[in-house]
Design a protein around this motif. Structure first.
Motif, short mmCIF file in Angstrom:
data_model
loop_
_atom_site.label_atom_id
_atom_site.label_comp_id
_atom_site.label_asym_id
_atom_site.label_seq_id
_atom_site.Cartn_x
_atom_site.Cartn_y
_atom_site.Cartn_z
N HIS A 160 2.35 11.21 5.22
CA HIS A 160 3.10 9.96 5.27
C HIS A 160 2.88 9.21 6.56
CE1 HIS A 160 5.49 10.77 1.64
NE2 HIS A 160 5.17 12.00 1.94
N GLN A 161 3.10 7.89 6.47
CA GLN A 161 2.99 7.01 7.63
C GLN A 161 3.94 7.50 8.74
OE1 GLN A 161 3.55 2.99 6.38
NE2 GLN A 161 2.96 2.11 8.33
N HIS A 162 5.13 7.90 8.35
CA HIS A 162 6.04 8.53 9.29
C HIS A 162 6.14 9.99 8.85
CE1 HIS A 162 7.31 4.19 9.13
NE2 HIS A 162 6.93 4.35 10.39
N SER B 222 8.18 -2.86 5.46
CA SER B 222 6.96 -2.06 5.60
C SER B 222 6.77 -1.74 7.07
CB SER B 222 5.76 -2.83 5.06
OG SER B 222 5.30 -3.75 6.01
N GLY B 223 5.98 -0.70 7.36
CA GLY B 223 5.81 -0.24 8.73
C GLY B 223 5.40 -1.36 9.68
N GLY B 224 4.41 -2.13 9.30
CA GLY B 224 3.91 -3.20 10.15
C GLY B 224 4.94 -4.29 10.37
N LEU C 203 -3.73 9.63 2.60
CA LEU C 203 -3.47 9.54 4.04
C LEU C 203 -2.97 8.12 4.34
CD1 LEU C 203 -6.76 11.24 5.30
CD2 LEU C 203 -4.51 12.30 5.09
N ASP C 204 -1.68 7.99 4.70
CA ASP C 204 -1.11 6.67 4.96
C ASP C 204 -1.15 6.39 6.46
OD1 ASP C 204 0.18 4.27 4.93
OD2 ASP C 204 1.95 4.96 3.82
N GLU C 205 -2.03 5.52 6.85
CA GLU C 205 -2.24 5.17 8.27
C GLU C 205 -2.30 6.40 9.18
OE1 GLU C 205 -0.26 1.83 9.96
OE2 GLU C 205 0.10 0.93 8.01
N PRO C 206 -3.24 7.29 8.90
CA PRO C 206 -3.27 8.54 9.67
C PRO C 206 -3.70 8.33 11.11
CG PRO C 206 -5.21 8.39 8.30
CD PRO C 206 -4.33 7.22 7.92
N LYS D 11 0.82 -1.21 0.00
CA LYS D 11 0.00 0.00 0.00
C LYS D 11 0.86 1.27 0.00
CE LYS D 11 -1.69 -1.23 3.96
NZ LYS D 11 -0.97 -2.46 4.29
N SER D 12 1.79 1.33 0.92
CA SER D 12 2.64 2.53 0.99
C SER D 12 3.46 2.67 -0.29
CB SER D 12 3.60 2.45 2.18
OG SER D 12 2.88 2.45 3.39
N THR D 13 3.94 1.55 -0.79
CA THR D 13 4.72 1.59 -2.03
C THR D 13 3.90 2.22 -3.15
OG1 THR D 13 5.89 -0.40 -1.35
CG2 THR D 13 5.99 0.18 -3.68
MG LIG Z 1 2.77 1.15 4.92
#
Ligand SMILES: [Mg+2]
Ligand SMILES: Nc1ncnc2c1ncn2[C@@H]1O[C@H](COP(=O)(O)OP(=O)(O)OP(=O)(O)O)[C@@H](O)[C@H]1O
Lengths: 318, 520
Positions: free
Chosen positions: B84-86, B402-404, B163-166, B42-44
């Motif tokens: 961004h997620q971060h 990935s974040g997770g 919105l990436d994991e807001p 997803k983020s990619t």
């Molecule tokens: Mg991600």
């Protein structure tokens, strides 16, 4: 004795001594705010001092000497920029290499151009003071005027330029587009990148500016203060400038004021040397004092000084 | 005509096909939720749209016209904004400076700060995103920082907002406010791509849901046509249990004992004002509370990252009040930090190296000061398998996960150490539903194996479903304590927002605000 010690001359001397430190320190501030460590200030100052004298001796024009000093500083910093921004080399290694290069290069060219090591001939005319107001006379007013003249109006051009640069750079850093982006580059280059700021270009500009200021600092040393170039004549001033940058919390005016502190120490050191004739204390003891001050100041201060977060880290796109 | 259309986007990393011919359509005024397991891509995909990654194939159309987006600048110019997620904020700059950077209102390079502040104020009023334009970002709460990110995108003229994991780092109240803002944005004609792992948010906010797995789109649906269980099944490919079964605890001896703990924060104010608590073997103690009420300092003091001002901490009668992190690890404490990137991992190290951090000097990973690569790699492979970290190899750098999966890596190290006490702060932050189920089971297994667990979480659901005892923290003190099953979200929320034991009836707004945006 202490009263005779604190003459206006001492303050004027402090400001003069502070000038090369301040120019280099402001260069360091700008460079490090962009995220690039610059320990090559020493080398930039040294090549500036050298080429300033060489060109002045060759052309007889001291202003061409100043230009040459700046160009030399910029060229040396261009190597630093290429190594640390484009090649993403370790910035401390690159800076150290350049300091050694500057030392070797000036020594080598001295032999090539003048056929001997040590020192060059003196230049015919150093750059003189900007103002030449008449002083003299007696009475309180005349004394006050002579004080003002010495502390405010006695300096050579680069001394005033350094003060102007400190103020303008401070203003630019907090008021202009360039300054805002510069501050972002050293803190969080990726964030700057995501809003379309060109990280590498911005860092190049900052490193080159530090080279120009380092070169100008060298010009001040040889063309305004000493009048000759001698081997390794910067003798660690670039590193004191780096300390002044930190002590000044990575701001141009702060850098200037910190340099003033170190300049004052240097002025006192010179004064004490002349005061202690016939005494047993070796001269090296006094020469050491400014550096001791640097160590004390930094040791007491470094813990609290927080530099740019991304300093020293090459930026790489994903 | 769709505002954004992705056709067959492909992105390959060494060893991974992160996006495999992904197509996606976004209409004007629409909220599309992008759902998928950790590492699904997803983020990619969104980084490709935002010009941060160059795709290896496929086409992007904006307003029906094919475009090439090579830099974020080009994305911004096309009206695409991304949170961004971060976060991408410069901590030392002010809110205004962060928002205008890249598009500063200026004359001859001199920034017109008056105009800038006015613009920021106008935007923040129009969309109900309240911020102080002059505040330094470092002084803002995470929720506030997120508002700044959204304002930044709007200021740059975004019509398409990614919105990436807001909500991963927001408190329940903040989540509610965020969705209020998002709704007002779409009524103004913006379009939103929302990445989230929280199925209730998807059900509540999305017009359409696109589900990804292993780099591919595996399905599309709308909230009306499915429910949370259905969504979870589409994502993971199997049935997921959304709430774990819990047997009553059988607490043993005291493992952790904290007495009168006072800890200062960075500004040297008292973040903990005399906290006392105990955790027994075979027991999970949950700490509920709105972020910033001292939980961080409590955790950091226990694990040795922060020096307490006064008070004591002991582990099985051994005093560890002033023990360094290495000593606390040796004493049997494991720590899952709340910020995986800052405290949990060395992003520049590979997975195997990250998995032995803290144990690198000890047997079996080192002998006579020399690290034993074979043993380390073998252990790493096993843990990565156990914890389902999705990666092509153990030589991948942690920063490229990935974040997770970064979160799973931290869990694998800390829980794999077989500690006496597990201190877990936000252990499931950023995890997909399948992974959350796994971690929750794992924590319960640890408990049943006689471990003491201190769980800190902003997710009230998580606290309530796992804890045997619940402590509520408010302004550096324990405001209330409940036994499992004794508390409901409303009562806990009441104490979380500053209610005291003397007021009996829970304040209605406080209660609902908290319960409204719960976790799973
Ligand atoms: Mg991600
Ligand atoms: N820079 C990179 N280099 C190598 N591999 C990468 C890189 N970025 C992502 N990957 C890999 O691509 C895959 C997809 O990652 P991505 O970050 O898109 O997942 P995600 O769906 O956002 O997951 P999460 O929900 O955990 O954030 C993962 O296997 C990840 O390891």
């Amino acid at each position: 004795m202490w009263l005779s010690f604190l003459t206006p001359d001492l303050f004027a001397s402090a400001i003069r001594m502070a000038t090369p430190l301040a120019l280099a320190a402001i260069g360091g501030t700008i460079c490090e705010r962009s995220g690039v460590v610059n320990i090559a200030l020493e080398g930039m100052m040294l090549v500036g001092a050298f080429f300033g004298v060489v060109v002045t001796l060759a052309t007889g024009n001291v202003w061409l000497g100043v230009v040459a000093a700046i160009v030399a500083g910029v060229l040396l910093s261009a190597i630093h920029a290429f190594a640390s921004v484009t090649l993403r080399m370790d910035q401390v290694v690159s800076g150290t290499a350049l300091n050694i290069l500057a030392l070797g290069l000036t020594g080598f060219l001295m032999e090539v151009i003048y056929g001997h090591p040590g020192a060059t001939n003196g230049i015919a005319h150093k750059i003189g003071p900007v103002f030449n107001f008449p002083t003299g006379g007696t009475g309180v007013l005349a004394t006050i005027w002579s004080w003002v003249d010495q502390i405010v109006f006695s300096y050579t051009p680069i001394v005033y330029v350094a003060i102007i640069i400190a103020i303008v750079a401070q203003w630019a850093m907090y008021r202009t587009r360039w300054g805002l982006r510069l501050r972002a580059l050293g803190e969080h280059p990726r964030a700057a990148d995501t809003v379309g700021v060109r990280v590498q270009a911005g860092r190049y500009v900052a490193v080159l500016i530090s080279g120009a200021l380092g070169g100008l600092a060298g010009a001040n040393l040889t063309l305004e203060q000493v009048g000759v170039f001698s081997d390794n004549m910067t003798s660690g001033r670039g590193f004191i400038a780096l300390a002044a940058n930190i002590f000044g919390r990575w701001t141009p005016v702060g850098s200037y004021l910190a340099s003033l502190l170190f300049g004052f120490a240097e002025a006192i050191e010179i004064r004490m040397q002349s005061f202690q004739q016939g005494n047993q204390i070796p001269v090296q003891f006094f020469l050491m004092l400014p550096y001791v001050l640097v160590v004390i100041v930094l040791a007491g201060f470094m813990g609290r000084a927080v530099g740019p977060a991304a300093i020293g880290k090459p930026y790489e796109k994903e | 005509m769709p505002v954004l259309e992705l056709r067959e986007i492909t992105k390959v990393f060494p060893g991974v096909r992160a996006n495999d011919r992904v197509s996606l359509v976004l209409e004007r005024g629409e909220i599309v939720a992008l759902l998928g397991e950790n590492g699904a891509g997803k983020s990619t995909l969104m980084n490709v749209v935002y010009g941060l990654l160059a795709p290896d194939g496929g086409e992007i159309l904006v307003d029906g016209k094919p475009v090439r987006i090579r830099t974020p600048r080009e994305a911004i110019d096309l009206g695409i904004g991304m949170v961004h997620q971060h976060f991408m904020l410069v901590q030392t700059l002010t809110v205004t400076e962060n928002i205008i950077m890249g598009h500063e209102p200026s004359r001859f390079g001199v920034i017109d700060f008056a105009t800038a502040r006015a613009k920021v104020r106008e935007l923040s009023l129009r969309y109900g995103l309240k911020v102080d334009p002059g505040a330094r970002v470092a002084d803002l709460s995470v929720g506030m920082q997120q508002r700044v990110e959204i304002l930044k995108a709007l200021y740059q003229g975004a019509r398409i907002l990614i919105l990436d994991e807001p909500t991963a780092v927001l408190s329940p109240q903040e989540v509610g406010e965020l969705f209020g803002v998002v709704r007002s944005l779409v009524t103004e004609g913006l379009s939103v791509v929302l990445i989230t792992h929280k199925l209730d948010e998807v059900m509540g906010a999305a017009d359409r849901v696109v589900v990804m797995r292993d780099g591919r789109v595996v399905g599309e649906t709308t909230p009306a046509k499915t429910d949370q269980v259905g969504l979870a099944r589409m994502m993971v490919g199997r049935d997921v249990v959304l709430t774990v079964e819990r047997t009553p605890a059988r607490p043993g001896e005291t493992v952790l004992e904290v007495r009168d703990l006072v800890v200062l924060d960075e500004r040297r104010l008292e973040a903990l004002k005399g906290v006392g608590l105990t955790v027994h073997a075979g027991e999970i103690v949950g700490i509920a509370g709105v972020d910033g009420n001292g939980q961080t300092q409590l955790v950091e003091a226990i694990v040795g990252l922060k020096r307490p001002q006064s008070g004591s901490i002991s582990l099985r009668d051994k005093d560890i009040t002033h023990a360094a992190p290495r000593a606390t690890i040796h004493a049997g404490v494991s720590h899952v930090p709340e910020d995986r990137q800052r405290r949990g991992l060395v992003l520049e190290f590979d997975l195997a190296e990250n998995l032995i951090l803290g144990d690198q000097r000890d047997a079996p990973y080192a002998r006579a000061g020399i690290m034993r690569t074979r043993v380390i790699d073998e252990a790493a492979r096993k843990r990565i398998g156990d914890y389902d970290v999705r990666t092509p190899s153990i030589r991948v750098l942690a920063g490229n996960l990935s974040g997770g999966n970064q979160q799973k890596l931290v869990l694998a190290r800390e829980m794999g150490r077989d500690p006496d006490l597990l201190v877990a702060a936000q252990p499931t932050r950023g995890l997909d539903v399948g992974a959350i189920e796994f971690v929750h089971r794992r924590i319960l297994t640890e408990r049943d194996g006689g471990k003491a667990v201190l769980l800190v979480s902003m997710e009230l659901e998580e606290i309530m479903s796992l804890s045997d005892r619940i402590l509520v923290m408010y302004e550096g003190r324990i405001a209330a304590e409940f036994a499992a099953g004794e508390a409901d979200a409303e009562r806990i929320g009441f104490f979380m927002t500053g209610g005291s034991k003397k007021d009996h009836a829970p304040a209605p707004q406080a209660g609902t605000a908290v319960a409204g945006g719960g976790g799973l």
